[in-house]
Design an enzyme around this catalytic site. Sequence first.
Site, short mmCIF file in Angstrom:
data_model
loop_
_atom_site.label_atom_id
_atom_site.label_comp_id
_atom_site.label_asym_id
_atom_site.label_seq_id
_atom_site.Cartn_x
_atom_site.Cartn_y
_atom_site.Cartn_z
N HIS A 168 4.37 2.01 -2.05
CA HIS A 168 4.29 3.28 -1.33
C HIS A 168 5.70 3.57 -0.81
O HIS A 168 6.44 2.66 -0.45
CB HIS A 168 3.37 3.20 -0.11
CG HIS A 168 1.93 2.95 -0.43
ND1 HIS A 168 1.42 1.68 -0.62
CD2 HIS A 168 0.89 3.80 -0.53
CE1 HIS A 168 0.12 1.76 -0.84
NE2 HIS A 168 -0.23 3.04 -0.79
N ASP A 373 -13.27 -2.84 3.51
CA ASP A 373 -12.45 -3.07 2.32
C ASP A 373 -11.56 -4.29 2.56
O ASP A 373 -10.50 -4.18 3.15
CB ASP A 373 -11.61 -1.80 2.07
CG ASP A 373 -10.84 -1.84 0.77
OD1 ASP A 373 -11.05 -2.78 -0.01
OD2 ASP A 373 -10.04 -0.93 0.55
N ASP A 375 -10.05 -6.32 0.34
CA ASP A 375 -8.90 -6.48 -0.57
C ASP A 375 -8.61 -7.95 -0.90
O ASP A 375 -7.48 -8.41 -0.79
CB ASP A 375 -7.64 -5.84 0.02
CG ASP A 375 -7.66 -4.33 -0.06
OD1 ASP A 375 -8.27 -3.80 -1.02
OD2 ASP A 375 -7.11 -3.67 0.82
N ASP A 405 -3.73 -5.18 -5.92
CA ASP A 405 -3.88 -4.53 -4.63
C ASP A 405 -4.76 -5.45 -3.77
O ASP A 405 -5.90 -5.13 -3.44
CB ASP A 405 -4.52 -3.15 -4.80
CG ASP A 405 -4.47 -2.33 -3.53
OD1 ASP A 405 -3.97 -2.84 -2.52
OD2 ASP A 405 -4.94 -1.18 -3.54
#
Length: 502
Positions: A168, A373, A375, A405
């Site tokens: 990002h 989430d 991950d 991810d």
Amino acid sequence: MGCKVVIFGVFLLRLTKGLTKMRESNPGKFLLFLLFLNVVSTIVIASAPPTCPADLGSDCGGDSGEWEGEFFPGIPKIKYEGPSSKNPLSFKWYNAEEEILGKKMKDWMRFSVAFWHTFRGTGADPFGAPTKSWPWEDGTNSLAMAKRRLRANFEFLEKLGVERWCFHDRDIAPEGKTIQETNANLDEVVALAKELQGDKIHLLWGTAQLFLHPRYMHGAATSPELGVYAYAAAQVKKAIEVTHYLGGENYVFWGGREGYQSLLNTDMERELDHMARFMEAAVAYKKKIGFNGTLLIEPKPQEPTKHQYDWDAATSANFLRKYGLIGEFKLNIECNHATLAGHSCHHDLETARINGLLGNIDANSGDPQTGWDTDQFLMDVAEATLVMQTVIKNGGLAPGGFNFDAKLRRESTDVEDLFIAHIAGMDTLARGLRNAAKLIEDGSLSELVRKRYQSFDTELGAAIEAGKADFEMLEKKAIEWGEPKVPSGKQELAEMILQSAL
């Protein structure tokens, strides 16, 4: 080794005797010789590469102030050692150059490291403070720190043997007080990234972080505030530019806050229209600057918003079709997002594939006993086998790949854990590929599926599938045949065949 030590010892003994004689017979010559040794040793030390360990106490900055040390001392380049190896810092199943079904494993996988989790992850969760602070971190978000993290990233990639990375914009460079200052920061870091990539490392995809800053609390492309919409457009414009500059193969849109908390104060239709206009502008700008990478949308049902507009693969496909964008985008399917939507990862991958939209996979998983989430690194071999079945049917993922991810567990705090986690994830998908290849070569599962639909492999079945069988024709056949006999679905047999491949 012992022989070398003996020879070196004899050399030192003779040198000592020679210097003693020189000192006794010619003191002036002896002093000149010592001065010569001092100059030579100074030059050698000054020209030697830095060997500073990865901690802030080491002075590796030099005049530039850019810290350059070894971030992972003691970690060798990870190699394939086979299933019998007990070495945690080795591959047991992933053999990059090995061919499976006519393609090298590394080409089936196209692995990528996610910069945000690997180098910005702190171990914090909704109930606890950060648990990780890597040795090279100084606690700031300065440009110098950003460059240091970037160097750590590329050393990690080299030692892991992975050729791709993702980021990002705000992960790799600090945000400034103005758009201009922020863009200047990003340009400086991206210039270093370009240098460090060289010819061996590639950018799988870049993206803009449009969810963390308070300005995006109501969304970015779906914000009711025009100023936020314009700010988000400027940020995405720059992110596409730097992705293009770094040779990115894709660009991702994740609408972390593109959704709503309550419909009572939301005009859903207007927000969806605004998001479509935003995506159209992105397509136009991509073409204007000559960026040939694939634009990807990453579905997620909720979190952080109550409802996100890109709920799952089917919802995203419907959005693209409605607004005439189906030929401009593909999907980046994240396994944990699929399970949060109430699907399996396999389901969303198949949905994307049959719609011609499977572009990339965020390789991770969730915990069924945890409500958010998480991950986690994908470690379920059965799930990985099903994932790879779809990838094989799709003919691979290029120009997409498998991006990790995924993040270390909060309790995993050693630097070597970064390697172990990625190794385990890569090995799991490699086992999945091997298993999927076995299932295809065996043919039992595909034959079971074929037989289940064999009644359609007839003249009438072909007419139905060609859209040439009307209700009158079908009614006539139903009367002629009477009550149909419905065969077994053989689900347990299908599961048995899958398990036999594991």
